[in-house]
Motif scaffolding. Structure first.
Motif, PDB file in Angstrom:
ATOM      1  N   ILE A  31       1.090  -0.879   0.068  1.00  0.00           N
ATOM      2  CA  ILE A  31       0.024   0.266  -0.131  1.00  0.00           C
ATOM      3  C   ILE A  31       0.882   0.976   0.317  1.00  0.00           C
ATOM      4  O   ILE A  31       1.799   1.400   0.652  1.00  0.00           O
ATOM      5  CB  ILE A  31      -0.701   0.226   1.748  1.00  0.00           C
ATOM      6  N   HIS A  32       0.960   1.930  -1.280  1.00  0.00           N
ATOM      7  CA  HIS A  32       1.820   2.528  -1.254  1.00  0.00           C
ATOM      8  C   HIS A  32       1.403   4.524  -1.204  1.00  0.00           C
ATOM      9  O   HIS A  32      -0.187   4.350  -1.925  1.00  0.00           O
ATOM     10  CB  HIS A  32       2.250   2.931  -2.211  1.00  0.00           C
ATOM     11  N   GLU A  33       1.475   5.742  -0.369  1.00  0.00           N
ATOM     12  CA  GLU A  33       0.706   6.628  -0.757  1.00  0.00           C
ATOM     13  C   GLU A  33       1.975   7.261  -2.399  1.00  0.00           C
ATOM     14  O   GLU A  33       2.481   7.823  -1.543  1.00  0.00           O
ATOM     15  CB  GLU A  33       0.960   7.244   0.513  1.00  0.00           C
TER      16      GLU A  33
ATOM     17  N   GLY B 211      -8.317   8.898   0.824  1.00  0.00           N
ATOM     18  CA  GLY B 211      -6.689   8.475   0.768  1.00  0.00           C
ATOM     19  C   GLY B 211      -6.209   7.154   1.326  1.00  0.00           C
ATOM     20  O   GLY B 211      -6.226   6.982   1.753  1.00  0.00           O
ATOM     21  N   ASP B 212      -4.728   6.654   0.468  1.00  0.00           N
ATOM     22  CA  ASP B 212      -4.388   5.399   0.839  1.00  0.00           C
ATOM     23  C   ASP B 212      -3.872   5.426   1.738  1.00  0.00           C
ATOM     24  O   ASP B 212      -3.865   4.858   3.039  1.00  0.00           O
ATOM     25  CB  ASP B 212      -3.513   4.909   0.124  1.00  0.00           C
ATOM     26  N   PHE B 213      -3.478   6.239   2.571  1.00  0.00           N
ATOM     27  CA  PHE B 213      -2.469   7.151   3.987  1.00  0.00           C
ATOM     28  C   PHE B 213      -4.038   7.808   5.058  1.00  0.00           C
ATOM     29  O   PHE B 213      -3.676   8.732   5.421  1.00  0.00           O
ATOM     30  CB  PHE B 213      -1.299   7.410   3.684  1.00  0.00           C
TER      31      PHE B 213
ATOM     32  N   ASP C  49       4.574   1.619  -5.621  1.00  0.00           N
ATOM     33  CA  ASP C  49       3.211   2.155  -6.590  1.00  0.00           C
ATOM     34  C   ASP C  49       2.354   0.640  -5.636  1.00  0.00           C
ATOM     35  O   ASP C  49       3.405  -0.053  -4.988  1.00  0.00           O
ATOM     36  CB  ASP C  49       3.359   1.912  -7.693  1.00  0.00           C
ATOM     37  N   ASP C  50       1.779   0.636  -5.644  1.00  0.00           N
ATOM     38  CA  ASP C  50       0.449   0.062  -5.118  1.00  0.00           C
ATOM     39  C   ASP C  50       0.730  -1.529  -5.971  1.00  0.00           C
ATOM     40  O   ASP C  50       1.280  -1.335  -6.916  1.00  0.00           O
ATOM     41  CB  ASP C  50      -0.950   0.324  -5.235  1.00  0.00           C
ATOM     42  N   PHE C  51       0.708  -2.411  -5.395  1.00  0.00           N
ATOM     43  CA  PHE C  51       1.640  -4.192  -5.898  1.00  0.00           C
ATOM     44  C   PHE C  51      -0.037  -4.739  -5.096  1.00  0.00           C
ATOM     45  O   PHE C  51      -0.114  -4.779  -3.897  1.00  0.00           O
ATOM     46  CB  PHE C  51       2.219  -4.421  -5.480  1.00  0.00           C
TER      47      PHE C  51
ATOM     48  N   VAL D  14      -5.905   9.773  -8.999  1.00  0.00           N
ATOM     49  CA  VAL D  14      -4.926   8.640  -9.052  1.00  0.00           C
ATOM     50  C   VAL D  14      -4.055   8.324  -8.524  1.00  0.00           C
ATOM     51  O   VAL D  14      -3.259   8.685  -7.764  1.00  0.00           O
ATOM     52  CB  VAL D  14      -4.208   9.389 -10.342  1.00  0.00           C
ATOM     53  N   GLY D  15      -4.243   6.870  -8.044  1.00  0.00           N
ATOM     54  CA  GLY D  15      -2.681   6.884  -7.462  1.00  0.00           C
ATOM     55  C   GLY D  15      -3.562   5.639  -5.850  1.00  0.00           C
ATOM     56  O   GLY D  15      -2.856   4.633  -5.644  1.00  0.00           O
ATOM     57  N   ASP D  16      -4.983   6.024  -5.763  1.00  0.00           N
ATOM     58  CA  ASP D  16      -5.486   5.835  -4.366  1.00  0.00           C
ATOM     59  C   ASP D  16      -6.571   4.982  -4.615  1.00  0.00           C
ATOM     60  O   ASP D  16      -7.102   4.581  -4.255  1.00  0.00           O
ATOM     61  CB  ASP D  16      -6.048   7.332  -3.638  1.00  0.00           C
ATOM     62  N   ARG D  17      -5.497   3.859  -4.481  1.00  0.00           N
ATOM     63  CA  ARG D  17      -5.672   1.900  -5.320  1.00  0.00           C
ATOM     64  C   ARG D  17      -6.732   1.308  -3.972  1.00  0.00           C
ATOM     65  O   ARG D  17      -7.746   0.528  -3.901  1.00  0.00           O
ATOM     66  CB  ARG D  17      -5.368   1.077  -5.907  1.00  0.00           C
ATOM     67  N   TRP D  18      -5.946   1.822  -2.743  1.00  0.00           N
ATOM     68  CA  TRP D  18      -6.176   0.807  -1.766  1.00  0.00           C
ATOM     69  C   TRP D  18      -8.222   1.678  -1.091  1.00  0.00           C
ATOM     70  O   TRP D  18      -8.573   1.014   0.405  1.00  0.00           O
ATOM     71  CB  TRP D  18      -5.438   0.674  -0.417  1.00  0.00           C
TER      72      TRP D  18
END
Ligand SMILES: *[C@@H]1O[C@H](CO)[C@@H](O)[C@H](O)[C@H]1NC(C)=O
Ligand SMILES: [Ca+2]
Ligand SMILES: [Ca+2]
Length: 309
Positions: free
Chosen positions: A81-83, A277-279, A128-130, A92-96
């Motif tokens: 989990i990447h911010e 957001g992810d974080f 990045d998210d994985f 964009v990028g907040d996949r979690w």
């Protein structure tokens, strides 16, 4: 005695490395690999940390990282989990959490905590998210978590980690063997529950790097009175019924959990989207300031890696 074990391990390792070059040469579709790092370690007895091919039950192969040494090894990296942008709130990028904006009508986002969508690559798991098929395929017993500085190279993940721990009592067995099944039972969805009453499982952890005190250098000073260190918690709600997926290193006591829990549904009522957001709300009192509710810069700029065993 311990020295002999080490020496045997070392000799074996070198033999197996020679052999494994032939295995690695042809990544043909027909080649089948073990299903997890644990299976792989059982086959070889002794292997170094690093990247390995695994196969799903349907025969798809994928590359991921195996921690073959911590507490006996056999840990498979299944997600990170990447911010990418603390200022981008559910963008964009907040996949979690959600890439669709803070929206009450998308309470679950697309639900990446409990679906079979995969994304990212292992080499980029610190940038990045994985999420790989192991996340929903592997039936595991325990988890380990690493907080790795953004952009660190694979060889440096472990040595540069700012916080690492694992569970040790087979808790996943009670929740379907993986997070995919756990989050089916504990949906990460806005308004699916309330603070305290509907908190999911909190599991005691064993520290591999760091301790109870480290948490207070990573999460904001105000957060300290809102949690008990020494746990990993799955799916919790804040004061405004926003769902957060994972609280790393702790068990929430208060309800302002958006400052120390990550991932989430698609809607955060407080602060008109500032916690989406992810974080979540790691930057509530400024980005990386480590004052009041804000997490440290170190923590804000580290990816959270999830392993199964
Ligand atoms: C889940 O991941 C996919 C693949 O990256 C992405 O398209 C989708 O937007 C993600 N879901 C959320 C809620 O962000
Ligand atoms: Ca992300
Ligand atoms: Ca963001």
């Amino acid at each position: 005695m311990a020295q002999w074990v080490m020496l045997m391990c070392f000799l074996l390792l070198n033999l197996e490395m020679l052999e494994s070059t032939t295995i690695m040469l042809g990544n043909y579709p027909s080649v089948s690999y073990p299903k997890s790092c644990k299976e792989l370690l059982h086959l070889y007895g002794c292997l170094p940390d690093g990247l390995y091919f695994l196969s799903t039950s349907s025969g798809t192969s994928y590359l991921t990282f195996c921690d073959m040494t911590t507490d006996g090894g056999g840990w498979t990296l299944v997600a990170s989990i990447h911010e990418n942008n603390m200022y981008g709130k559910c963008t964009v990028g907040d996949r979690w959490s959600s890439q669709q904006g803070n929206n009450e009508n998308v309470p679950e986002g697309d639900g990446n905590w409990s679906n079979k969508v995969t994304f990212g690559t292992v080499e980029a798991a610190s940038s990045d998210d994985f999420k790989n098929p192991g996340y929903y395929e592997i039936i595991a017993e325990d988890m380990s978590v690493w907080h790795v500085p953004n952009g660190a190279n694979v060889d440096n993940w472990k040595p540069s980690s700012i916080f690492r721990y694992h569970t040790q009592k087979n808790f996943l067995t009670q929740y379907g063997g993986n997070l995919y099944n756990l989050y089916k039972a504990y949906p990460v969805r806005y308004n699916a529950g309330v603070c305290h009453t509907n908190t999911g499982p909190s599991i005691p952890i064993v520290y591999d790097f760091g301790n109870d005190e480290s948490l207070s250098t990573l999460y904001g000073p105000n957060s300290k009175r809102e949690y008990e260190p020494g746990y990993i918690t799955f799916r919790a709600f804040n004061n405004e019924k926003a769902a957060l997926a994972l609280c790393s290193g702790l068990k929430p006591k208060g309800c302002n959990i958006e400052h120390f829990c990550i991932g989430g549904g698609g809607f955060f009522a407080e602060g008109s989207g500032r916690q989406c957001g992810d974080f979540a709300g790691f930057d509530w009192n400024g980005y990386g300031t480590h004052s009041q509710w804000s997490a440290s810069k170190e923590m804000t700029e580290s990816v959270v890696m999830l392993f199964y065993r």
